[in-house]
Design a protein around this motif. Structure first.
Motif, PDB file in Angstrom:
ATOM      1  N   CYS A 105       0.835  -1.215   0.000  1.00  0.00           N
ATOM      2  CA  CYS A 105       0.000   0.000   0.000  1.00  0.00           C
ATOM      3  C   CYS A 105       0.864   1.257   0.000  1.00  0.00           C
ATOM      4  N   ILE A 106       1.980   1.197   0.718  1.00  0.00           N
ATOM      5  CA  ILE A 106       2.881   2.351   0.781  1.00  0.00           C
ATOM      6  C   ILE A 106       3.552   2.572  -0.577  1.00  0.00           C
ATOM      7  N   ASN A 107       3.925   1.466  -1.236  1.00  0.00           N
ATOM      8  CA  ASN A 107       4.525   1.579  -2.571  1.00  0.00           C
ATOM      9  C   ASN A 107       3.578   2.241  -3.564  1.00  0.00           C
ATOM     10  N   VAL A 108       2.278   1.914  -3.439  1.00  0.00           N
ATOM     11  CA  VAL A 108       1.311   2.440  -4.408  1.00  0.00           C
ATOM     12  C   VAL A 108       1.017   3.920  -4.134  1.00  0.00           C
ATOM     13  N   MET A 109       1.016   4.316  -2.859  1.00  0.00           N
ATOM     14  CA  MET A 109       0.649   5.698  -2.512  1.00  0.00           C
ATOM     15  C   MET A 109       1.715   6.348  -1.618  1.00  0.00           C
ATOM     16  N   PRO A 110       2.911   6.579  -2.166  1.00  0.00           N
ATOM     17  CA  PRO A 110       4.003   7.076  -1.305  1.00  0.00           C
ATOM     18  C   PRO A 110       3.747   8.460  -0.701  1.00  0.00           C
ATOM     19  N   LYS A 111       2.871   9.243  -1.330  1.00  0.00           N
ATOM     20  CA  LYS A 111       2.591  10.567  -0.768  1.00  0.00           C
ATOM     21  C   LYS A 111       1.611  10.478   0.396  1.00  0.00           C
ATOM     22  N   ALA A 112       0.793   9.414   0.412  1.00  0.00           N
ATOM     23  CA  ALA A 112      -0.282   9.320   1.407  1.00  0.00           C
ATOM     24  C   ALA A 112       0.060   8.441   2.596  1.00  0.00           C
ATOM     25  N   LEU A 113       0.848   7.404   2.370  1.00  0.00           N
ATOM     26  CA  LEU A 113       1.137   6.447   3.439  1.00  0.00           C
ATOM     27  C   LEU A 113       2.639   6.376   3.703  1.00  0.00           C
ATOM     28  N   ALA A 114       2.969   6.081   4.946  1.00  0.00           N
ATOM     29  CA  ALA A 114       4.384   5.932   5.303  1.00  0.00           C
ATOM     30  C   ALA A 114       4.503   4.917   6.433  1.00  0.00           C
TER      31      ALA A 114
END
Lengths: 362, 398
Positions: free
Chosen positions: B285-294
């Motif tokens: 999930c972090i790979n797909v949305m690097p701006k949103a998740l960390a």
């Protein structure tokens, strides 16, 4: 005799400290990066908490690199990146700059000297590989020649984001696998297929016989009295699976064979933990003969597997995840690869790969 | 091989590999051969290998620099009368700067040394990560080494020793680094200089440091000790950025929730909720949305043990040894653990037996006893399913 005192000898200093080589924008944002974006194939933008930006332009390296070419890279780093660059774990070169306006001229200069930019996101990145005939004694094939031929055919997949997921190819020219290809989406692996030839005169001169016998994973090497009553060994042919470990410990057992060495192809491995757990690559094609300089049969086989995967896999699915979803029988059917006795494991723990259920797709 | 241009041999087959869009190693060897005779003979020998479909290198001999037992791979050609300039053509492994960062100045210094003392051909880089200086003669090894040391570089590992440790780019350029991989790699490399330069083990030992479970240096497949960054608390979520991804190119349900291996995420069209207790920290999930998740804020690493390529008992992936070590305790933990592991390996390992194979042979429980770790369920995919248990003798009703 000279009375000039010798300068003290320097040893055990280890590698230079990396901090000396970090661009100022990296030093400033070390551990404080917020997110990144891929602006175009091969162009990354990392953004720090303060809004600082670092642009990385990734170009394919040939792994085997002359000092002349390294100096060209150094010149480009001076021209566009304040003298800073790095290499990736897959033989790519990354030029690092905080100036967005430098990206296009840098790409143009790289194109002029013949280095494609790409390898990001859902692309095929550079191939990690071994030495092959250029510098290894146990190579069952060349490495650089096959890599060059395969990537000539797949270059467009490096410079674009047209794959369903990441696709990682690796090549090792024998089972020693200094390239550790065993967890790659596609692994190209050199194989030997005839048993080592025992040079009975040389064995007692250059090898320790007990070590040699112990080196065989299947116990195929047995002691024997050689010429002049000296110790030697014999190999039980049916027990040899051509790993060449004996040759590694004893040069008097050469295994290389021009007519029978060649290539095997393995698929579906991965290293990353994303979605599914890391997994080994599995055998797809047991043997393709060596056919230098361009190994057309190997190139065709790899391109075919890439195309079938690209056509059928879902977004983000790696090769192994796609195959597990559709099942191996369907993979062999789609890839038009014959399934043979060689595909069924018969080494240790082999049963773990047998189908132990009634789950069969018809 | 007859002379062609500038004293270079005729290379009909290799010339084919100068064509096409991908960078050509043949062009590289030819560039070196413009000024170096050993590169010319290398071209000639390789062309012969291409015709004959077989290599022409003999087994390595024992060559090196004073006081080291590794870092140089001896290489001799088997037809020296035909190719005298590569009769010896040894490789020097040079420990790369951690993270493979360079300045143009440092690269030029290495090039100048290699122009003076060797073939002018390199690998950038070898499989383990070293700078590979490909091809020189025995008499040039010590002078090359001394000049490298003067500009701050040292040799890497070879043989039955600590091999050159490697690390992903980590905090230098990645927001996902859960510990400082480059510092850890540098500190460990410096800490084990003796073990790196003077082989004293049953076989090789590799450390690889990855900052997150994406594992960009393949540590789980290639390192005897794999150190993979991870976090313990909740994934950090920026709801606004999640919605921006949702209104852009990401189908949160299909691309994120449906692909989550532990199905710990829910998307109601507006909000993403995560059951962090069920998260296995896979990074998708972090790979797909690097701006949103960390990754979360409580960061550290998993230590895994034992991966290797097939030789000799079959390939292994590393398996979990310590499920979480806080970043601040990582260096000391690795050092202490390594000492105990090497003691066990020294005692029981046979010739050419990697630590992973020794654990397979003697059993993980015996290994845990030896290194003083308690068994935890994170170590196994499942408990044993066979009843052949080595019960330890029961003491007074235990």
């Amino acid at each position: 005799m000279s009375t000039t005192p010798k300068a003290p000898r320097i040893t055990d200093i280890g590698p230079p400290h990396y901090e000396k080589f970090l661009p100022p924008v990296v030093k400033k944002n070390y551990g404080k990066w917020k997110y990144h974006e891929v602006l175009a194939p091969g162009v990354l933008c990392h953004v720090g908490e303060t809004g600082d930006k670092l642009y990385s332009v990734r170009a394919a390296g040939p792994r085997l690199t002359s000092i002349q070419t390294i100096r060209k890279f150094a010149d480009l780093a001076d021209k566009y990146c304040g003298g800073y660059l790095r290499y990736t774990s897959r033989n790519n070169i990354e030029f690092l700059t905080d100036k967005q306006e430098n990206i296009e001229p840098l790409k143009a200069d790289l194109a002029k000297i013949g280095f494609p930019v790409g390898g990001t996101k859902n692309s095929i990145s550079n191939i990690v590989h071994t030495q092959g005939w250029i510098h290894c004694h146990s190579a069952a094939t060349d490495a650089s020649g096959i890599v060059k031929s395969v990537m000539d055919a797949l270059c467009d997949r490096f410079t674009s984001h047209t794959m369903p997921g990441k696709l990682r190819i690796a090549l090792a020219c024998c089972l020693n696998m200094c390239g550790a290809v065993h967890c790659s989406d596609i692994a190209i692996l050199g194989v030997h297929r005839v048993i080592p030839k025992v040079n009975e005169v040389q064995v007692p001169r250059v090898c320790e016989v007990p070590t040699l016998i112990a080196s065989c994973p299947t116990g195929a090497i047995r002691p024997k009295t050689g010429p002049e009553g000296k110790p030697s060994v014999e190999i039980v042919a049916e027990q040899c699976m051509f790993c060449a470990n004996c040759y590694t410990v004893c040069p008097a057992l050469p295994i290389n064979d021009a007519e029978n060495d060649g290539i095997s192809i393995w698929v579906g491995g991965k290293v990353s933990n994303a979605r599914s757990a890391p997994k080994f690559s599995k055998l797809a094609i047991p043997y393709i003969p060596n056919n230098p300089p361009r190994w057309p049969e190997v190139v065709d086989a790899v391109v075919k597997i890439v195309d079938v995967y690209a056509k059928h896999a879902r977004k983000y699915e790696r090769m192994g995840e796609w195959i597990e979803r559709i099942g191996w029988p369907r993979f062999f059917e789609l890839a038009e690869i014959p399934f043979t006795r060689y595909h069924i494991d018969d080494f240790r723990h082999a049963g773990l790969t047998y189908a132990r259920s009634a789950h069969v797709r018809y | 091989m007859a002379d062609a241009t500038n004293g270079k041999p005729k290379t009909e087959m290799l010339d084919e590999l100068e064509k096409g869009p991908w960078p050509s190693f043949v062009k590289e060897i030819k560039a070196a051969a413009d000024t170096n005779d050993s590169a010319k003979d290398l071209l000639g020998q390789l062309e012969l290998s291409y015709h004959q479909k077989i290599g022409h290198w003999k087994h390595g001999g024992i060559v090196g620099v004073l006081g080291y037992g590794g870092g140089v791979i001896g290489r001799y050609c088997d037809i020296p009368e035909q190719f005298p300039k590569i009769a010896h053509f040894h490789t020097m492994r040079v420990n790369m700067p951690t993270g493979w960062f360079y300045t143009s100045d440092a690269l030029r210094k290495i090039c100048d040394i290699w122009e003076k003392h060797g073939s002018g051909i390199t690998n950038m880089h070898g499989s383990t990560g070293d700078i590979i200086l490909l091809g020189t003669t025995t008499d040039q090894l010590e002078p090359t080494f001394q000049e490298l040391c003067k500009v701050g570089f040292d040799l890497g590992g070879s043989g039955s020793a600590v091999r050159t440790p490697s690390a992903c780019v980590g905090m230098a350029r990645c927001e996902w680094a859960c510990y400082d991989t480059m510092k850890m790699c540098y500190d460990i490399t410096q800490n084990y200089q003796d073990e790196l330069h003077r082989p004293a083990f049953p076989y090789k030992f590799k450390f690889k440091f990855s900052g997150c479970p994406n594992d960009c240096v393949a540590s789980i497949a290639r390192a005897d000790m794999s150190v993979i960054g991870t976090w313990k608390d909740d994934i950090q979520v920026d709801e606004g950025e999640v919605r921006k991804y949702a209104s852009g190119q990401v189908d949160i349900q299909k691309d994120v929730c449906d692909l989550c291996p532990s199905k710990c995420m829910k998307w109601d069209g507006k909000n993403l909720s995560i059951n962090n207790r069920d998260c296995v920290h896979c990074m998708h999930c972090i790979n797909v949305m690097p701006k949103a998740l960390a990754p979360g804020k409580e960061r550290g690493a998993i230590i895994l043990i034992g991966s290797k390529a097939p030789i000799m008992q079959g390939a292994l992936l590393s398996s979990v040894l310590i499920p979480f070590v806080p970043a601040a305790e990582l260096f000391d933990t690795i050092k202490e653990l390594t000492t105990r592991i090497w003691d066990f390996w020294d005692e029981y390992g046979t010739n050419r037996e990697r630590i992973g194979e020794l654990i397979q042979r003697m059993g993980m429980p015996a290994f845990l006893d030896a290194v003083g770790l308690d068994p935890v369920p994170e170590m196994v995919a499942a408990p044993r399913d066979n009843p052949y248990v080595f019960y330890q003798t029961a003491k007074g009703g235990e």
